[in-house]
Design a protein around this motif. Structure first.
Motif, PDB file in Angstrom:
ATOM      1  N   VAL A   6      13.508   5.310 -28.134  1.00  0.00           N
ATOM      2  CA  VAL A   6      12.394   6.173 -27.759  1.00  0.00           C
ATOM      3  C   VAL A   6      12.874   7.238 -26.779  1.00  0.00           C
ATOM      4  O   VAL A   6      13.704   6.976 -25.908  1.00  0.00           O
ATOM      5  CB  VAL A   6      11.252   5.343 -27.121  1.00  0.00           C
ATOM      6  CG1 VAL A   6      10.120   6.251 -26.667  1.00  0.00           C
ATOM      7  CG2 VAL A   6      10.726   4.312 -28.106  1.00  0.00           C
ATOM      8  N   LEU A   7      12.382   8.459 -26.956  1.00  0.00           N
ATOM      9  CA  LEU A   7      12.771   9.571 -26.090  1.00  0.00           C
ATOM     10  C   LEU A   7      12.146   9.377 -24.715  1.00  0.00           C
ATOM     11  O   LEU A   7      10.974   9.659 -24.504  1.00  0.00           O
ATOM     12  CB  LEU A   7      12.289  10.880 -26.717  1.00  0.00           C
ATOM     13  CG  LEU A   7      12.766  12.191 -26.109  1.00  0.00           C
ATOM     14  CD1 LEU A   7      14.273  12.324 -26.208  1.00  0.00           C
ATOM     15  CD2 LEU A   7      12.091  13.364 -26.809  1.00  0.00           C
ATOM     16  N   SER A 176      16.472   8.876 -31.470  1.00  0.00           N
ATOM     17  CA  SER A 176      15.223   9.616 -31.348  1.00  0.00           C
ATOM     18  C   SER A 176      15.293  10.867 -32.203  1.00  0.00           C
ATOM     19  O   SER A 176      16.372  11.416 -32.426  1.00  0.00           O
ATOM     20  CB  SER A 176      14.976  10.023 -29.895  1.00  0.00           C
ATOM     21  OG  SER A 176      14.803   8.889 -29.076  1.00  0.00           O
ATOM     22  N   ASP A 197       9.417  11.565 -32.178  1.00  0.00           N
ATOM     23  CA  ASP A 197       9.232  11.181 -30.783  1.00  0.00           C
ATOM     24  C   ASP A 197       8.830  12.360 -29.898  1.00  0.00           C
ATOM     25  O   ASP A 197       8.501  12.172 -28.734  1.00  0.00           O
ATOM     26  CB  ASP A 197      10.525  10.565 -30.245  1.00  0.00           C
ATOM     27  CG  ASP A 197      10.940   9.354 -31.049  1.00  0.00           C
ATOM     28  OD1 ASP A 197      10.184   8.378 -31.083  1.00  0.00           O
ATOM     29  OD2 ASP A 197      12.020   9.398 -31.674  1.00  0.00           O
TER      30      ASP A 197
END
Length: 321
Positions: A6-7, A176, A197
């Motif tokens: 996840v960013l 991401s 993301d």
């Protein structure tokens, strides 16, 4: 399938200010996309870097914005028609200091250096690349040259076209991905929040009423917002007010100074200091030259008219070597 990283770079900040991203490094002063440009951006205070990938005729992944060699190097021709070995590997940048063309593996080695563990790279993948050729080559490059190293916390895939989504899922599922573009309709229709993301949208587009609403909508959906390319301090301050999470700039030191002012004075203090400063989206557009405006209008129309034609590229049509 592994869940992609996840960013979260902006989420880790404590001051809630946007992060500084070197657009092709510190490219106002140094040769764009070069290692020296990227190193200077980090020295200037950039949190991340941005760069572009293209495949050569002999299958090397190089870091270059244009599909051709003419503008930035002393070479000529399209990257895809020129070999790395024996041609591109001997070229130098037109901009001083005259340095060689970096390969993707060179940037990965830079990211892997001690002290650069927290530096990340937003890869801008242009539409003229084949997703079923470029992305598996990138995955294999990492696997063969950096065994055991997980770059998913340092690399973000920037996608202009939805044809890259399936290939990203297959070959780089932990990485991401964000949509890059300047068409809000394309972003909303072809890159819904479930597929990416974050979103990297041109600053002038985001500064419009529709763009500001897009920022609110996507952040409410838990997505990160990047904007490019912000080189003017007034525009940088406006981007902070807009609440974006990342600002891409050629002038990393200038942006660092702008963000430092917000840290020391606070948003209220900065607003008071620049109370006489005004920002108007449409007057900003007038700063563009006649030809740049025509090109911008053409590209906007082209992207919007192509919305219904953005079909995925079948994997079986591409021979992956």
């Amino acid at each position: 399938m592994p869940r992609r990283q996840v960013l979260t770079f902006a989420a880790a900040r404590t001051n809630k200010l946007p992060l500084n991203v070197g657009h092709r490094g510190a490219s106002e002063q140094w040769p764009e996309n070069s290692i020296i440009s990227m190193a200077q951006a980090v020295k200037d205070g950039a949190d991340g870097l941005e760069g572009d990938l293209h495949l050569t005729a002999d299958g090397e992944i190089i870091v270059m914005h244009d599909p051709s060699l003419d503008r930035t190097t002393n070479g000529t021709g399209l990257v895809k028609t020129r070999p790395w070995h024996g041609y591109i590997d001997g070229l130098k940048s037109k901009k001083e200091p005259h340095v060689g063309v970096p390969r993707c593996i060179d940037v990965l080695a830079f990211l892997a250096q001690d002290g650069n563990e927290k530096v990340w790279w937003n890869i801008d993948i242009k539409m003229n690349n084949s997703p079923w050729l470029l992305l598996p080559k990138l995955a294999k490059l990492i696997e063969d040259n950096f065994p055991g190293r997980d770059f998913s916390s340092q690399i973000v895939l920037g996608l202009w076209h939805p044809k890259f989504l399936a290939a990203a899922d297959k070959y780089l599922p932990k990485f991401s991905r964000i949509h890059i573009g300047f068409s809000l309709p394309i972003a909303r229709e072809h890159f819904p929040p479930s597929t990416v993301d974050g979103y990297s949208i041109n600053f002038m587009v985001l500064s419009t009423p529709a763009g500001r609403q897009f920022v609110k909508d996507m952040q409410a959906a838990g997505k990160q917002i990047l904007t490019w390319t912000v080189n003017d301090p007034t525009e940088a301050r406006e981007a902070v007010k807009m609440g974006v999470d990342y600002i891409l700039t050629d002038r990393t030191k200038v942006l660092s100074n702008v963000l430092h002012e917000f840290e020391t004075l606070g948003k209220d203090g900065v607003e008071q200091k620049y109370a006489a400063e005004t920002f108007d989206t449409w007057s900003r557009w007038s700063k563009y030259t006649f030809w740049r405006t025509l090109i911008w209008m053409f590209l906007t129309v082209k992207f919007n008219s192509a919305t219904k034609q953005l079909d995925p590229e079948p994997e079986e049509k591409v021979l992956v070597k």
